[in-house]
Enzyme design. Structure first.
Site, PDB file in Angstrom:
ATOM      1  CE1 TYR A  37       3.691 -53.965 -67.333  1.00 53.73           C
ATOM      2  CE2 TYR A  37       5.833 -54.344 -66.324  1.00 53.73           C
ATOM      3  CZ  TYR A  37       4.860 -54.686 -67.246  1.00 53.73           C
ATOM      4  OH  TYR A  37       5.065 -55.745 -68.088  1.00 53.73           O
ATOM      5  CE  LYS A  49      22.135 -66.788 -42.060  1.00 60.42           C
ATOM      6  NZ  LYS A  49      21.809 -66.544 -40.660  1.00 60.42           N
TER       7      LYS A  49
HETATM    8  C1  PLP Z   1      22.801 -65.705 -40.153  1.00 56.64           C
HETATM    9  C2  PLP Z   1      23.288 -65.877 -38.807  1.00 56.64           C
HETATM   10  C3  PLP Z   1      24.553 -65.372 -38.431  1.00 56.64           C
HETATM   11  C4  PLP Z   1      25.405 -64.530 -39.341  1.00 56.64           C
HETATM   12  O1  PLP Z   1      24.943 -63.205 -39.331  1.00 56.64           O
HETATM   13  P1  PLP Z   1      25.663 -62.037 -40.132  1.00 56.64           P
HETATM   14  O2  PLP Z   1      24.986 -60.823 -39.644  1.00 56.64           O
HETATM   15  O3  PLP Z   1      25.417 -62.275 -41.579  1.00 56.64           O
HETATM   16  O4  PLP Z   1      27.101 -62.088 -39.773  1.00 56.64           O
HETATM   17  C5  PLP Z   1      25.006 -65.662 -37.157  1.00 56.64           C
HETATM   18  N1  PLP Z   1      24.257 -66.387 -36.295  1.00 56.64           N
HETATM   19  C6  PLP Z   1      23.039 -66.862 -36.618  1.00 56.64           C
HETATM   20  C7  PLP Z   1      22.270 -67.650 -35.616  1.00 56.64           C
HETATM   21  C8  PLP Z   1      22.513 -66.620 -37.866  1.00 56.64           C
HETATM   22  O5  PLP Z   1      21.295 -67.097 -38.174  1.00 56.64           O
END
Ligand code: PLP
Length: 376
Positions: A264, A37
């Site tokens: 800043y 993702k």
């Molecule tokens: C993002 C996600 C993962 C992966 O998690 P990581 O900690 O990056 O391995 C697994 N399951 C779900 C439901 C997620 O949203």
């Protein structure tokens, strides 16, 4: 890197080696669901997913149908699981792109049934159970009736069941979540065929993956990109390597007198006559706002502190202690290795008061991704 003010280098061979290590650490027959993702955690979905396909992941998981469509357009064949809840207006994409939805509720079931009937096609789902995350999924104590409803729906093909851990670092609570999840699976008498996926583990719970239990798949995001917490707790005991490094260049150097306040809000005042370097990247690229005065940059294998507040396009680095003159245009590494020194992405995230996942998501469009593709 000519013509670039900053860039992210992405080593696809390292990704491949990490996948091999993760796979080797799992009991045979356990399927690997690669979570890609958010543009493959900022690594770029197209090159990353292509390499992962060659490496032989079993399934992809993404957050939404747009991300799923991007992968599907690269090729048919790989199952793609959409983890996030669909908006009703997105349901059609399940059929258009041959996707699997994570189903959490009776309402979703009814929507998918109606669509499947209308199109005279089957819709595949994994059932998501909330065992203590308090977010997506049907609450575990209410899961059995939803499972019954799915079994009664001929248009809906139940291909898997999943839950998500809220705090893998708390082994007691994680154990309780596993127990709740497995109790539902046992009571529901779900199909006992190898293609039915039962999964809960993500990167940080992998260490407590239970061999010989019902689990036959894991969902791995961060770990495949080789990102550890500074204490190594996310590594699952594996020697994974960082896939991504981030570099910029020294654009300017100037001498400033003791007492000058920097950047800043003038939060930082020079305690001595100083040589200040200006790095050609800021939070408009990937350097987190709150890492000023906390993190470091590497130049010619030496470490120098970032000082003052990070700005959108520039970041200041204190070169007063440099022994040799540093040339303008010199590479500055904010994440990655130079000679024997290395800055981990998780260290930069911690310095900035954030987490590796968020830092990866904040590498902007302005940052070119340079892919190293060579296999060794
Ligand atoms: C993002 C996600 C993962 C992966 O998690 P990581 O900690 O990056 O391995 C697994 N399951 C779900 C439901 C997620 O949203």
């Amino acid at each position: 890197m000519k013509g670039m003010r900053c860039w992210a280098e992405i080593d696809l061979a390292a990704l491949e080696r990490n996948l091999a290590l993760i796979r080797k650490s799992l009991p045979s027959g356990v399927r690997l669901i690669s979570v890609v993702k958010a543009d493959a955690y900022g690594h770029g979905i197209h090159p990353t997913a292509t390499r992962l396909m060659q490496t032989g992941v079993d399934t992809f998981a993404v957050a939404n149908v747009k991300e799923a469509a991007d992968i599907r357009e690269m090729g048919s064949g790989w199952p793609i699981l959409v983890l996030g809840p669909l908006l009703a207006e997105e349901d059609q994409a399940l059929l258009d792109y041959d996707l699997t939805a994570a189903l959490s509720s009776q309402e979703e079931l009814e929507r998918f049934q109606a669509l499947a009937r209308k199109e005279n096609q089957e819709i595949s789902v994994h059932l998501k159970i909330d065992t203590g995350m308090g977010r997506l999924g049907v609450w575990w104590e209410n899961a059995l009736s939803l499972i019954e409803a799915i079994k009664q729906a001929p248009e809906i093909k139940l291909c898997g069941i999943l839950t998500h851990f809220a705090q893998p670092s708390d082994s007691g609570f994680t154990k309780e979540q596993r127990k709740r999840f497995l109790s539902i699976i046992e009571q529901a008498k779900l199909e006992d065929e190898p293609s039915f996926l039962i999964h809960a583990d993500n990167s940080s719970s992998l260490r407590s993956f239970e061999n010989n239990s019902l689990f036959n798949a894991v969902r791995i995001g961060l770990l495949q990109f080789g990102i550890a917490s500074p204490r190594g707790s996310l590594l699952g005991g594996l020697e994974v390597e960082p896939v991504l490094s981030f570099h910029s260049k020294l654009a300017m150097v100037k001498e400033l007198p003791k007492g000058t306040s920097l950047s800043y809000d003038r939060q930082y005042t020079l305690k001595r006559d100083s040589r200040i370097g200006i790095i050609s990247a800021g939070y408009g690229d990937a350097i987190p706002l709150h890492c000023g005065n906390r993190s470091n940059g590497l130049i010619q294998g030496q470490s120098y502190p970032l000082i003052g507040r990070v700005t959108m396009d520039q970041t200041l680095i204190d070169l007063t202690d440099s022994r040799d003159e540093i040339q303008l245009g010199e590479k500055v590494t904010l994440v990655g290795k130079q000679d024997s020194r290395e800055i981990l992405l998780s260290t930069l995230a911690e310095d900035a008061g954030t987490i590796p996942w968020e830092l990866l998501c904040s590498i902007t469009k302005r940052v070119p991704r340079i892919y190293r593709t060579k296999r060794e």
